[in-house]
Design a protein around this motif. Structure first.
Motif, PDB file in Angstrom:
ATOM      1  N   LEU B 214      -8.170  -7.417  -5.911  1.00  0.00           N
ATOM      2  CA  LEU B 214      -8.511  -7.657  -4.508  1.00  0.00           C
ATOM      3  C   LEU B 214      -7.326  -7.303  -3.608  1.00  0.00           C
ATOM      4  O   LEU B 214      -7.472  -6.635  -2.571  1.00  0.00           O
ATOM      5  N   TYR B 215      -6.137  -7.749  -4.051  1.00  0.00           N
ATOM      6  CA  TYR B 215      -4.914  -7.477  -3.292  1.00  0.00           C
ATOM      7  C   TYR B 215      -4.646  -5.971  -3.247  1.00  0.00           C
ATOM      8  O   TYR B 215      -4.307  -5.409  -2.193  1.00  0.00           O
ATOM      9  N   ALA B 216      -4.848  -5.339  -4.380  1.00  0.00           N
ATOM     10  CA  ALA B 216      -4.641  -3.884  -4.451  1.00  0.00           C
ATOM     11  C   ALA B 216      -5.626  -3.162  -3.520  1.00  0.00           C
ATOM     12  O   ALA B 216      -5.264  -2.204  -2.828  1.00  0.00           O
ATOM     13  N   ALA B 217      -6.886  -3.641  -3.522  1.00  0.00           N
ATOM     14  CA  ALA B 217      -7.904  -3.020  -2.657  1.00  0.00           C
ATOM     15  C   ALA B 217      -7.544  -3.219  -1.184  1.00  0.00           C
ATOM     16  O   ALA B 217      -7.676  -2.299  -0.363  1.00  0.00           O
ATOM     17  N   PHE B 218      -7.052  -4.424  -0.851  1.00  0.00           N
ATOM     18  CA  PHE B 218      -6.657  -4.726   0.527  1.00  0.00           C
ATOM     19  C   PHE B 218      -5.527  -3.782   0.974  1.00  0.00           C
ATOM     20  O   PHE B 218      -5.567  -3.216   2.073  1.00  0.00           O
ATOM     21  N   LEU B 219      -4.543  -3.610   0.078  1.00  0.00           N
ATOM     22  CA  LEU B 219      -3.420  -2.726   0.415  1.00  0.00           C
ATOM     23  C   LEU B 219      -3.879  -1.281   0.547  1.00  0.00           C
ATOM     24  O   LEU B 219      -3.434  -0.545   1.435  1.00  0.00           O
ATOM     25  N   TRP B 220      -4.796  -0.893  -0.339  1.00  0.00           N
ATOM     26  CA  TRP B 220      -5.299   0.494  -0.295  1.00  0.00           C
ATOM     27  C   TRP B 220      -5.979   0.759   1.048  1.00  0.00           C
ATOM     28  O   TRP B 220      -5.744   1.782   1.698  1.00  0.00           O
ATOM     29  N   VAL B 221      -6.846  -0.179   1.450  1.00  0.00           N
ATOM     30  CA  VAL B 221      -7.567  -0.014   2.724  1.00  0.00           C
ATOM     31  C   VAL B 221      -6.577  -0.040   3.902  1.00  0.00           C
ATOM     32  O   VAL B 221      -6.639   0.803   4.799  1.00  0.00           O
ATOM     33  N   SER B 222      -5.632  -1.008   3.864  1.00  0.00           N
ATOM     34  CA  SER B 222      -4.667  -1.139   4.962  1.00  0.00           C
ATOM     35  C   SER B 222      -3.848   0.128   5.154  1.00  0.00           C
ATOM     36  O   SER B 222      -3.639   0.580   6.291  1.00  0.00           O
ATOM     37  N   THR B 223      -3.399   0.688   4.049  1.00  0.00           N
ATOM     38  CA  THR B 223      -2.529   1.864   4.162  1.00  0.00           C
ATOM     39  C   THR B 223      -3.284   3.103   4.618  1.00  0.00           C
ATOM     40  O   THR B 223      -2.668   4.096   5.007  1.00  0.00           O
ATOM     41  N   ARG B 224      -4.610   3.041   4.538  1.00  0.00           N
ATOM     42  CA  ARG B 224      -5.383   4.198   5.003  1.00  0.00           C
ATOM     43  C   ARG B 224      -5.956   4.009   6.408  1.00  0.00           C
ATOM     44  O   ARG B 224      -6.048   4.955   7.179  1.00  0.00           O
ATOM     45  N   VAL B 225      -6.327   2.788   6.714  1.00  0.00           N
ATOM     46  CA  VAL B 225      -6.899   2.527   8.045  1.00  0.00           C
ATOM     47  C   VAL B 225      -5.800   2.499   9.112  1.00  0.00           C
ATOM     48  O   VAL B 225      -5.978   3.018  10.215  1.00  0.00           O
ATOM     49  N   ILE B 226      -4.654   1.908   8.765  1.00  0.00           N
ATOM     50  CA  ILE B 226      -3.561   1.790   9.747  1.00  0.00           C
ATOM     51  C   ILE B 226      -2.598   2.962   9.573  1.00  0.00           C
ATOM     52  O   ILE B 226      -2.088   3.190   8.481  1.00  0.00           O
ATOM     53  N   PRO B 227      -2.366   3.706  10.652  1.00  0.00           N
ATOM     54  CA  PRO B 227      -1.411   4.820  10.531  1.00  0.00           C
ATOM     55  C   PRO B 227       0.025   4.311  10.462  1.00  0.00           C
ATOM     56  O   PRO B 227       0.346   3.270  11.041  1.00  0.00           O
ATOM     57  N   ASN B 228       0.848   5.038   9.761  1.00  0.00           N
ATOM     58  CA  ASN B 228       2.266   4.683   9.685  1.00  0.00           C
ATOM     59  C   ASN B 228       2.979   5.258  10.912  1.00  0.00           C
ATOM     60  O   ASN B 228       3.353   6.432  10.936  1.00  0.00           O
ATOM     61  N   LEU B 229       3.164   4.428  11.924  1.00  0.00           N
ATOM     62  CA  LEU B 229       3.783   4.909  13.165  1.00  0.00           C
ATOM     63  C   LEU B 229       5.292   5.083  13.023  1.00  0.00           C
ATOM     64  O   LEU B 229       5.920   5.780  13.809  1.00  0.00           O
TER      65      LEU B 229
END
Lengths: 283, 277
Positions: B214-229
């Protein structure tokens, strides 16, 4: 030929609050607005007339029902190209001049580059705004705002013009000016849909009216048909003496008719105001 | 296509004119410019870095911060002024699609941020160049010090910052298309910028092994939805770096920024299409 606007079984529910309670703003309304006429849509505040117009223009989606504009499904780009709209209490960017606003709207409405100048001048002329066209909109009075709003609505020479409360907050002189613009549109063969609270004006300018109440259509028809009382008659008589009146009543009674009332004809306060207050075109 | 482009350009033109007339824009521009210019007077401070680096950090920091504030607040304001003042009613009743309206707003706001970035970068570049010339004239000629200020790097930084602010604008527009109030759009937009600045933490965490799916999935989604500014902040390396930055790395940052920009504009258009005006 198809109607200017055809509405069939239109229903609109708004969801209110977190629990999503439904408020029915428009309830199974069906309406045919013929081309080339001035049509008045009347009703008290909150009766659903502005919502109906917004649905017709594609600004709000319908819960159920079908709408077409000039034979095309409403809310399509091509239908809107043939439609002009003046919203209630219009607000425009104050830093633009009237001419810049109308030019901006001409560009958005698809007027060809080569025709923009002429279209802008025609619309400003029709709205009697040529003289004030180079002033910024922030300096305009309420009546001038309505008139520049009218100009932006007709700059692309639409076949159908929808005016939502065009005379709201405007004095009788300005209101009469807008009435003249509506007449001018009818003379050009355009269809005008007018939403207004000024019943006197609606009666004067509209060919047909519809009345809505609590989301439902309660009456629709030609103005003369819906207002005329076929069982009553009005005669206007000059220099009537008491003896003449008695003789007339006796003559009518001999034919089974009865005089229900005898009054003096009145002119409207609006007519009196317009007679007295002249010369001002900037409402 | 041509007509659609013309309508978008008119929307963006009016949006630009409206934005540059706002006191908020003028205030932030003046404040940022004052910050850049004042950085010269702070040279007496020594935080363990070179003076030029301090001037660059201070000035570009102001550009990053106030640029972000402007991108969030101004974009939301430009959007909600059309909705709240009901000018959107007049415009959207014309043969103008919701996507054209939103893209026009985006281009207008992005153009304003372009002016903001160019003006500040020009000021910052002038300050850095002038101070560097001064320092070089004072240095021992025998030392043969090479100039550190890189004009080409400054131009690359201007483009990267402009792109970064474009990504922020597109996110704020997508949020505004969904939001009912200006305040909500500003708050969520600001949080999105903060999340974007900290996205690298999620990226790092994602690379570490974890037992939780679940944590891995959350991180995967976060790193793709949120751009690295944070990846756009290459001021030191580009403007004062002796070695510069690899063109390939810059290209990756640009492509990533454009991808997010297009994705959020598409999302915003889809949301706005269903919005009732």
């Amino acid at each position: 030929m198809s109607s200017a606007i055809s509405v069939r079984h239109l229903t609109k529910d708004f969801r209110i609050g977190i629990r999503g309670l439904k408020l029915r703003a428009v309830d199974d309304v069906s309406l045919e607005i013929p081309r080339g006429q001035v049509f008045g849509l009347l009703g008290p505040n909150g009766c659903g007339k502005s919502t109906t117009l917004k649905i017709v223009l594609g600004l709000v989606s319908a819960t159920a029902g079908e709408i077409s504009i000039l034979g095309e499904p409403s809310a399509t780009s091509s239908a809107r190209r043939r439609t002009g709209f003046l919203p209630e209490a219009p607000y425009f960017h104050k830093f633009l001049s009237g001419r810049e606003l109308v030019r901006y709207c001409a560009q958005l409405s698809g007027v060809a580059d080569a025709d923009v100048d002429a279209a802008v001048e025609d619309a400003l002329g029709l709205a009697a705004m040529t003289e004030a066209a180079d002033r910024t909109i922030g300096t305009y009075s309420k009546g001038m705002l309505q008139r520049i709003g009218f100009a932006q609505a007709v700059v692309h020479d639409p076949e159908l013009v929808i005016l939502d409360e065009p005379t709201a907050g405007v004095d009788p002189v300005g209101s009469a000016a807008i009435g003249r613009m509506i007449h001018a549109m009818r003379e050009k063969g355009k269809t005008v849909v007018l939403c207004s609270h000024l019943l006197g004006q609606v009666e004067q300018v509209c060919d047909r009216v519809a009345i809505m109440d609590r989301g439902k259509l309660v009456l629709e028809g030609a103005v003369d048909d819906v207002l005329a009382r076929r069982d009553r008659h009005v005669m206007t008589v000059e220099a009537m003496t008491p003896a003449a009146r008695a003789a007339a009543e006796a003559a009518l009674a001999a034919h089974g008719a009865k005089v229900a009332s005898v009054t003096h004809p009145r002119r409207s306060l609006e007519d009196l105001f317009r007679e007295l207050v002249t010369g001002s075109r900037d409402a | 296509m041509k007509a659609s482009l013309r309508r978008m350009l008119w929307i963006s033109r009016i949006t630009f004119l409206e934005a540059v007339r706002q006191r908020f824009f003028a205030f932030l521009l003046v404040l940022s410019a004052a910050m850049v210019l004042s950085s010269v007077s702070f040279r007496v401070f020594d935080f363990g870095h070179g003076e030029l680096k301090f001037i660059a950090d201070f000035g570009f920091g102001g550009m990053f911060f106030f640029g972000s504030v402007l991108a969030v607040v101004m974009t939301a304001q430009l959007f909600f002024s059309e909705i709240d003042n009901r000018t959107a009613l007049t415009l959207l009743a014309k043969p103008l699609s919701r996507a054209e309206f939103l893209l026009g707003k985006f281009c207008g706001a992005w153009a304003v941020l372009g002016v903001f970035v160019v003006v500040l970068a020009a000021l910052q570049g002038t300050v850095l160049w002038a101070r560097e010339q001064e320092l070089l004239s004072l240095a021992d000629p025998a030392a043969k010090l090479a100039p550190a200020f890189n004009l080409e790097g400054l131009l690359q930084l201007v483009l990267l910052q402009w792109l970064r602010l474009g990504v922020v604008i597109s996110i704020v527009l997508a949020i505004s298309a969904l939001a009912r109030t200006f305040l909500f759009a500003v708050v969520v937009g600001a949080l999105a910028v903060v999340a974007g600045q900290l996205q690298w933490i999620a990226q790092d965490a994602f690379l570490r092994p974890t037992d939780s799916q679940l944590y891995a999935a959350f991180l995967w989604v976060s790193t793709r939805v949120i751009p690295n500014l944070q990846q756009f902040n290459l001021a030191d390396a580009l403007v004062l770096g002796s070695t510069g930055v690899d063109d390939g790395a810059i290209l990756v940052v640009v492509l990533s920024g454009l991808a997010y920009l297009l994705a959020y504009l598409t999302l915003g258009s889809l949301i706005f299409r269903r919005r009732e005006i």
